[in-house]
Design an enzyme around this catalytic site. Structure first.
Site, short mmCIF file in Angstrom:
data_model
loop_
_atom_site.label_atom_id
_atom_site.label_comp_id
_atom_site.label_asym_id
_atom_site.label_seq_id
_atom_site.Cartn_x
_atom_site.Cartn_y
_atom_site.Cartn_z
N GLU A 182 74.78 -39.12 -22.38
CA GLU A 182 73.64 -38.23 -22.14
C GLU A 182 73.56 -37.16 -23.24
O GLU A 182 72.47 -36.83 -23.71
CB GLU A 182 73.77 -37.57 -20.76
N GLU A 226 63.69 -28.53 -9.92
CA GLU A 226 63.49 -29.77 -9.17
C GLU A 226 62.88 -29.48 -7.79
O GLU A 226 62.01 -30.20 -7.31
CB GLU A 226 64.84 -30.48 -9.01
N CYS A 239 79.93 -37.27 -7.97
CA CYS A 239 80.71 -36.92 -9.18
C CYS A 239 82.20 -36.76 -8.91
O CYS A 239 83.00 -36.93 -9.82
CB CYS A 239 80.19 -35.63 -9.78
N SER A 257 62.42 -37.18 -10.48
CA SER A 257 62.07 -35.85 -10.94
C SER A 257 62.17 -35.81 -12.47
O SER A 257 62.99 -36.51 -13.06
CB SER A 257 63.06 -34.85 -10.34
N GLU A 289 59.25 -28.78 -8.19
CA GLU A 289 58.55 -30.04 -8.42
C GLU A 289 58.38 -30.81 -7.11
O GLU A 289 57.32 -31.35 -6.81
CB GLU A 289 59.37 -30.86 -9.43
N GLU A 333 66.30 -37.30 -26.98
CA GLU A 333 65.38 -36.31 -26.39
C GLU A 333 66.08 -35.00 -26.04
O GLU A 333 65.43 -34.03 -25.68
CB GLU A 333 64.64 -36.90 -25.18
N LYS A 377 78.04 -38.91 -19.08
CA LYS A 377 77.62 -37.61 -19.64
C LYS A 377 77.81 -37.59 -21.16
O LYS A 377 77.11 -36.88 -21.87
CB LYS A 377 78.42 -36.48 -19.02
N CYS A 379 69.66 -36.11 -11.83
CA CYS A 379 70.71 -35.38 -12.56
C CYS A 379 71.90 -36.24 -12.94
O CYS A 379 72.78 -35.79 -13.66
CB CYS A 379 71.16 -34.17 -11.75
FE1 HC0 Z 1 77.99 -34.02 -11.72
FE2 HC0 Z 1 75.97 -32.64 -12.17
S1 HC0 Z 1 76.96 -32.80 -10.13
S2 HC0 Z 1 76.01 -34.91 -12.44
O1 HC0 Z 1 78.05 -35.28 -10.51
O2 HC0 Z 1 73.40 -32.72 -10.91
O3 HC0 Z 1 79.17 -35.35 -14.05
O4 HC0 Z 1 80.48 -32.57 -11.08
O5 HC0 Z 1 78.10 -31.78 -13.66
O6 HC0 Z 1 74.82 -32.31 -14.94
O7 HC0 Z 1 75.90 -29.74 -11.77
C1 HC0 Z 1 78.83 -34.85 -13.13
C2 HC0 Z 1 79.60 -33.21 -11.32
C3 HC0 Z 1 77.64 -32.50 -12.91
C4 HC0 Z 1 75.22 -32.40 -13.87
C5 HC0 Z 1 75.91 -30.78 -11.98
C6 HC0 Z 1 74.35 -32.71 -11.47
#
Ligand code: HC0
Ligand code: SF4
Length: 579
Positions: free
Chosen positions: A370, A282, A512, A328, A285, A375, A367, A308
């Site tokens: 995700e 990232e 997070c 990104s 980029e 993809e 997540k 992310c």
């Molecule tokens: Fe997060 Fe992550 S920081 S989104 O908040 O970027 O869920 O803890 O794991 O993938 O590293 C959540 C937290 C993660 C991801 C990382 C990011």
């Protein structure tokens, strides 16, 4: 100021204070199932709907809901006398008369406010028998909605509409038929829901729960033919201890690793490693886009947005599809870890892709969704098979009869377990962009960054901005957490008013650490601050604090990927977005 008496104690409060707040100031906890106060977010939800918080005001015929009744001069209030207790118990019995009796198998059992209060009020038999609601259970990839268990507190609606501005949930129908649901009572999966999980985090019953992957995990761990590896997100280590009675902000990184090893994972790795990898991709980029922009290339769009957070990705795909070329293209660390594990690592371990299961422990419910996006699959096999939340992990550790507090501290495995301080701070709002700034500064200027702490990027304010000096080039950085705040920055970009070069967005308030899969914090922002402080402490204690200095990342590029944003990196570590 107004003087009044609550439970024989005198108090003076400013005009406008509710009875509930005044009692709280005196240390008197009035039970409630709908009231919610989200400190720093400025959100106060006091619909007075559940009627559990009623109190007696001397001289008044009816009991008053304390959460939305204002204090008046000279009031004399009783919060727990027999008349009040009797009323609360009756209200509770009425609520339970339209509630399923499947506590034994309910996902929320043991953590359900309705169950706790029924027990606390001494409800032993139900005197009211009435019609029971029968809604179809709505299973989405991240969240399960069982509206038979909804008590219409409407906290979820406030989170979804006022905090997140998503508008996926609202009350529909009237009277007995009323329910909180997506428009036209469609399934969550078909709505604009982002799976941020903030509604789940405040639901007092089992009406909204995460899709639980624990049983799947137990089956996989018990299968000797499978190689099961795990990655743990940055924010988990700062909150998991709370489920075992530890103080908020206690770091349990080493204990968590030993618990996972004892659960039977073949290797225990760190999403923080993948966070370092994300910075390489990232950050590169960002610098490429920045350079082209400085060279006057009109086709290059700035600001670049971090990508992310999957709740945030869902949000812009639903609400800002016209801007999908701004974020990104780098995948999230979770989704960078998966393909590296199933290629580079699988090769080193001599394991076939189909025999490897990659599991993630995440503070987040989005997540889960995700993991199953098309993809991020190869011939139908997900790069990350599934994720479990911090809460699910805590339950599994308890099921396995382990006490986290007494476990020894152990280290992650390598090669995907070594991380820098930059990777750790990803879990707190502002951390991703700070990590990116540490690397981008050194790559762009060719100089060593003297002070790696960018204090201006830290904090809990919903929208923050700071200018970072890249050796004479001022880089304007924006940060938003909570989707309502993100919306404001996005609208500025759309209107051509944004002055930022880069923006970090996280869907959940606090980042997070405040994810929808974390131990419940009941809107107490001091808990979020302690969790964030824990991550910054871990960062400070790390020998290496810049992603590009992680020796295992350097090796990964040397042995496998070539260089950041190489053809192979693009194939494995980048993505695209949808309308
Ligand atoms: Fe997060 Fe992550 S920081 S989104 O908040 O970027 O869920 O803890 O794991 O993938 O590293 C959540 C937290 C993660 C991801 C990382 C990011
Ligand atoms: Fe709204 Fe988030 Fe809940 Fe979806 S998960 S309904 S977006 S609060």
């Amino acid at each position: 100021m107004i003087k009044l008496t609550i439970d024989n104690k005198q108090i003076e409060v400013p005009q406008g204070t509710t009875i509930y707040e005044a009692a709280k100031e005196l240390g008197i906890e009035i039970p409630t199932l709908c009231y919610m106060h989200l400190g720093d977010m400025g959100i106060e939800h006091k619909p007075g709907g559940c009627r559990i918080c009623v109190v007696e005001v001397e001289g008044r015929r009816n009991l008053a809901p304390s959460c939305n009744s204002k204090c008046e001069e000279g009031m004399v209030i009783h919060t727990h006398n027999m008349r009040v207790l009797n009323a609360r118990k009756t209200v509770m019995e009425l609520m339970l008369s339209d509630h399923p009796f499947d506590c034994l198998v309910c996902a929320k059992s043991g953590n359900c406010d309705l169950q706790t209060m029924a027990h606390q009020f001494g409800v032993r038999e139900l005197h009211y028998k009435g019609e029971q609601s029968t809604y179809k259970v709505d299973y989405s990839p991240s969240i399960i909605r069982d509206m038979d268990k909804c008590i219409m507190c409407r906290r979820c609606e406030t989170m979804c509409n006022d905090v997140q501005t998503v508008g996926a949930l609202s009350a529909v129908n009237r009277g007995f038929e009323s329910v909180v649901a997506p428009a036209f009572e469609m399934d969550l999966e078909k709505s604009t829901c982002t799976y941020c999980g903030q509604c789940v985090a405040v639901c007092p019953t089992g009406a909204l729960t995460e899709k639980d992957h624990t049983n799947q995990l137990i089956r996989d761990l018990a299968d000797p033919k499978k190689t099961v590896v795990v990655q743990t997100a940055p924010a988990v280590r700062a909150a998991l201890g709370e489920e075992f009675g530890m103080e908020a902000g206690t770091l349990v990184t080493g204990k968590m690793v030993s618990a996972l090893r004892r659960l039977g994972f073949n290797s225990v790795f760190d999403t923080d490693f993948a966070a370092d990898l994300t910075i390489m991709e990232e950050g590169t980029e960002l610098l490429e886009r920045l350079q082209k922009h400085l060279d006057g290339d009109k086709d290059v769009k700035l600001p670049i947005l971090t990508s992310c957070c999957p709740g945030w990705v869902n949000f812009f795909e639903h609400h800002f599809p016209d801007m999908k070329d701004i974020p990104s293209t780098a995948r999230s660390p979770q989704q960078m870890f998966g393909p590296i594990a199933k290629t580079y690592l699988a090769d080193k371990m001599g394991v076939k892709r189909e025999d490897m299961i990659v599991v993630s422990i995440m503070p987040c419910l989005a997540k889960k969704y995700e993991c199953q996006r098309d993809e991020f699959k190869v011939d139908g096999d997900p790069d990350v098979n599934y994720s479990i939340s911090t809460r699910e992990l805590a339950n599994l550790i308890k099921q396995a009869n382990m006490d986290l507090t007494t476990l020894p501290e152990e280290d992650f495995d390598n090669p995907l377990g070594e991380s820098t301080g930059a990777g750790v701070i990803f879990g707190a709002t502002g951390g991703v962009i700070e990590a990116a700034a540490r690397t981008a500064y050194e790559v762009y200027t060719g100089k060593t960054l003297e002070k790696v702490d960018f204090d201006a990027l830290r904090g809990m304010e919903g929208i923050r901005s700071a200018t970072v000096d890249f050796d004479g080039l001022p880089i304007n950085i924006g940060i938003a957490h909570g989707l309502g705040n993100a919306r404001k920055l996005l609208e500025d970009i759309r209107d051509g008013k944004s002055q930022y070069h880069a923006i970090e967005i996280m869907a959940c308030p606090g980042g997070c650490i405040g994810g929808g899969g974390q131990p419940l914090h009941h809107g107490d922002s001091s808990i979020l601050k302690k969790r964030a402080a824990a991550l910054y402490r871990e960062d400070e204690g790390k020998a290496i604090r810049k992603s590009h200095e992680n020796p295992y990342i350097i090796k990964l590029y040397e042995e496998f990927l070539g260089k950041p944003c190489s053809e192979l990196s693009h194939k494995l570590l980048h993505t695209h977005y949808f309308d």
